[in-house]
Design a protein around this motif. Sequence first.
Motif, PDB file in Angstrom:
ATOM      1  N   ASP A  17       0.937  -0.962   0.033  1.00  0.00           N
ATOM      2  CA  ASP A  17      -0.349  -0.413  -0.271  1.00  0.00           C
ATOM      3  C   ASP A  17       0.922   1.612  -0.175  1.00  0.00           C
ATOM      4  N   PRO A  18       1.472   1.487  -1.609  1.00  0.00           N
ATOM      5  CA  PRO A  18       2.650   3.081  -0.991  1.00  0.00           C
ATOM      6  C   PRO A  18       1.593   4.086  -1.152  1.00  0.00           C
ATOM      7  N   GLU A  19       0.505   4.054  -1.071  1.00  0.00           N
ATOM      8  CA  GLU A  19       0.150   5.395  -1.519  1.00  0.00           C
ATOM      9  C   GLU A  19      -0.685   5.793   0.120  1.00  0.00           C
ATOM     10  N   GLY A  20      -1.024   4.849   0.941  1.00  0.00           N
ATOM     11  CA  GLY A  20      -1.175   4.520   2.491  1.00  0.00           C
ATOM     12  C   GLY A  20       0.095   5.021   2.967  1.00  0.00           C
ATOM     13  N   ALA A  21       1.210   4.249   2.834  1.00  0.00           N
ATOM     14  CA  ALA A  21       2.461   4.649   3.554  1.00  0.00           C
ATOM     15  C   ALA A  21       3.013   6.077   3.087  1.00  0.00           C
ATOM     16  N   GLN A  22       2.780   6.517   1.976  1.00  0.00           N
ATOM     17  CA  GLN A  22       3.362   8.057   2.192  1.00  0.00           C
ATOM     18  C   GLN A  22       2.084   8.529   2.717  1.00  0.00           C
TER      19      GLN A  22
END
Length: 119
Positions: A14-19
């Motif tokens: 979940d890269p968007e969540g991590a960002q």
Amino acid sequence: MDNTVTWFEVATDDPEGAQRFYGGLFGWTFSASESGPIDYRMIGYPGAEQSGGGLFNTKGEFPGHAIFHVQVADVEEKCRETESLGGKVVTKVIDDGAGTDFAYLQDSSGNLFGVFHRR
């Protein structure tokens, strides 16, 4: 500099969540890397002239991982912010007896990391 973290990686499906999480907590920024078909994002942070780490989109093909320690002005404040951003405080603030407070936290994907402050 010897014994200094010079690179780190956060791997998640979940890269968007991590960002959102790390950008909200520490003011980090993210930019696309020239890694070809791999979704790898360079991480920038306030005051740094160049990237110090990367965010890897595992697409569920690899286990998520992240481990690093971030120096902060107020460990208790970062614990509160972590929870407000969907993360978890794993250990409350610990005084190491030598002038450093630290805590272990989990990001919104469950990855473990630490924050610390030297008094």
